[in-house]
Design a protein around this motif. Structure first.
Motif, short mmCIF file in Angstrom:
data_model
loop_
_atom_site.label_atom_id
_atom_site.label_comp_id
_atom_site.label_asym_id
_atom_site.label_seq_id
_atom_site.Cartn_x
_atom_site.Cartn_y
_atom_site.Cartn_z
N PRO A 61 38.31 45.25 47.47
CA PRO A 61 38.41 44.76 48.85
C PRO A 61 37.67 43.46 49.08
CG PRO A 61 37.96 47.12 48.81
CD PRO A 61 37.79 46.63 47.40
N SER A 62 38.25 42.59 49.89
CA SER A 62 37.59 41.32 50.22
C SER A 62 36.32 41.55 51.03
CB SER A 62 38.56 40.40 50.98
OG SER A 62 39.00 41.01 52.19
N LYS A 63 36.18 42.73 51.65
CA LYS A 63 34.98 43.01 52.44
C LYS A 63 33.72 43.04 51.58
CE LYS A 63 34.29 47.12 54.31
NZ LYS A 63 34.51 48.24 55.26
N ILE A 64 33.86 43.30 50.30
CA ILE A 64 32.68 43.30 49.41
C ILE A 64 31.99 41.95 49.48
CG2 ILE A 64 31.97 43.36 47.00
CD1 ILE A 64 34.03 45.53 46.53
N LEU A 65 32.77 40.87 49.47
CA LEU A 65 32.18 39.54 49.57
C LEU A 65 31.56 39.32 50.95
CD1 LEU A 65 34.71 37.22 47.72
CD2 LEU A 65 32.90 38.66 46.81
N LEU A 77 28.62 29.87 49.45
CA LEU A 77 28.99 28.62 48.80
C LEU A 77 29.66 28.89 47.46
CD1 LEU A 77 29.04 25.57 48.53
CD2 LEU A 77 26.70 25.67 47.63
N GLN A 78 29.12 29.82 46.71
CA GLN A 78 29.72 30.16 45.41
C GLN A 78 31.13 30.71 45.60
OE1 GLN A 78 28.66 33.84 43.22
NE2 GLN A 78 27.90 32.44 41.63
N TYR A 79 31.30 31.56 46.59
CA TYR A 79 32.64 32.14 46.83
C TYR A 79 33.63 31.05 47.22
CZ TYR A 79 30.02 36.53 46.94
OH TYR A 79 29.21 37.58 46.62
N LEU A 82 34.79 29.27 44.28
CA LEU A 82 35.74 30.10 43.53
C LEU A 82 37.04 30.34 44.30
CD1 LEU A 82 33.20 32.74 42.17
CD2 LEU A 82 34.36 30.95 40.85
N ASN A 83 37.14 29.70 45.49
CA ASN A 83 38.33 29.84 46.34
C ASN A 83 38.52 31.28 46.78
OD1 ASN A 83 40.39 28.52 47.75
ND2 ASN A 83 41.92 29.04 46.21
N GLU A 84 37.41 31.96 47.07
CA GLU A 84 37.44 33.33 47.56
C GLU A 84 37.00 33.35 49.02
OE1 GLU A 84 36.36 35.36 43.23
OE2 GLU A 84 34.80 35.10 44.75
#
Length: 330
Positions: A61-65, A77-79, A82-84
């Motif tokens: 799930p995207s909610k983890i990020l 910033l890291q995400y 990574l285009n996340e």
């Protein structure tokens, strides 16, 4: 199945009195099915796609990020690199421990635990696939905002919904039209009617196709790809719709012009980024352009006839369609 997932989300949103955008991707990141409900704008549409693609990259799930960013804001910033997209609403579609794609829902304000984009996507997965769907991740409580909300935010609304000369059967109206300041946007119901007629045309010939319907701003209204379609079929349908939107003429017209003057091919395709295979048509109704359709993936030159069938089914004689001159007698 993708259509069932998205329409289950839409039905729940309608009951809740909200609008959403929803997309289903396959494991290769190709679009399988997409709808934007009436009144959805760019951010609502694009974030649904971003959430689904984030879930695809993570296989979770995207909610983890989002939870990670709540706990440590420097991680975003890291995400981004990574285009996340660190927001909830993107879920892998895992059935009997097998991942078969992802779903992304965007566009509505959360009211946890009653409603959120992610809650709705998860409920749709459960309704379609049953109890084998993994449970949702827990929410991390939001931290206090270090920036006090003391900057005045201007209101930007209209007192009256925009007007249109188009039939209310075709264009969205009322609150939805006021939300995007556009009375000439095709309703989702009309876009799906176009696509269904095109899909039925293809099925009648034993084919499947990929269909994109865009509004005048180039944003998705509706998209679907038939079973067995691959990247080239899907991508070319989108490129045809975008080319028809930019040139305001069918891609078959551009194609014929280039064949009559091949020296222009490099200019048209390189400078202007046009895709000139037939199958893209501006959606012009009673003389008013309201979007574009692109169809790809069908053999035998059937992409454009499929698009035409869709426009005829939705608008009858009110739609402008390509007319070919009769071949000169030999």
């Amino acid at each position: 199945t993708a259509e069932r997932l998205v329409e289950t989300c839409e039905a729940a949103a309608t009951k809740e009195g909200v609008q959403i955008s929803a997309i289903v991707l396959d494991n290769d990141g190709n679009q399988v099915y997409f709808d934007r409900m009436d009144g959805q704008g760019y951010l609502n549409i694009i974030t649904a796609d971003m959430k689904a693609r984030t879930a695809l990259m993570l296989r979770s799930p995207s909610k983890i990020l989002m939870n990670n960013v709540i706990e440590d804001q420097t991680r975003e910033l890291q995400y981004i690199q990574l285009n996340e997209f660190a927001n909830s609403g993107g879920l892998p579609i895992v059935v009997n421990k097998q991942m078969i794609g992802t779903i992304g829902v965007g566009g509505s304000a959360p009211r946890v635990p009653v409603w959120s984009d992610e809650i709705r996507a998860h409920k749709a997965l459960t309704e379609v696939f049953g109890a084998s769907i993994p449970a949702l991740e827990k929410d991390v409580p939001a931290k206090p905002n270090p920036n006090p909300a003391n900057v005045p935010v201007p209101r930007f609304t209209v007192a009256n919904p925009p007007k249109t000369n188009l039939s209310s059967d075709w264009a969205m109206s009322g609150k939805a039209a006021a939300n995007v300041f556009d009375g000439n946007q095709l309703s989702l119901a009309t876009a799906k009617k176009i696509a269904k007629a095109c899909r039925d045309y293809a099925a009648g010939k034993g084919f499947a196709g990929s269909i994109f319907i865009l509004d005048n701003a180039g944003e998705y209204i509706h998209m679907e790809r038939g079973d067995g379609q691959v990247f080239n079929n899907i991508r070319t349908a989108l490129l045809k719709a975008q080319t028809a939107l930019k040139t305001r003429q069918p891609t078959s017209v551009t194609n014929a012009q280039l064949r009559n003057n091949p020296a222009l091919i490099a200019r048209q395709t390189t400078y202007f980024n046009l895709f000139t295979n037939a199958g893209g048509i501006p959606i012009v109704v009673d003389g008013q352009m309201v979007g574009a359709i692109g169809v790809g993936g069908m053999p035998g030159g059937n992409d454009e006839p499929c698009a035409i069938e869709g426009l005829k089914a939705a608008f009858g004689d009110h739609a402008t369609i390509p007319v070919y001159p009769q071949a000169a007698a030999k």
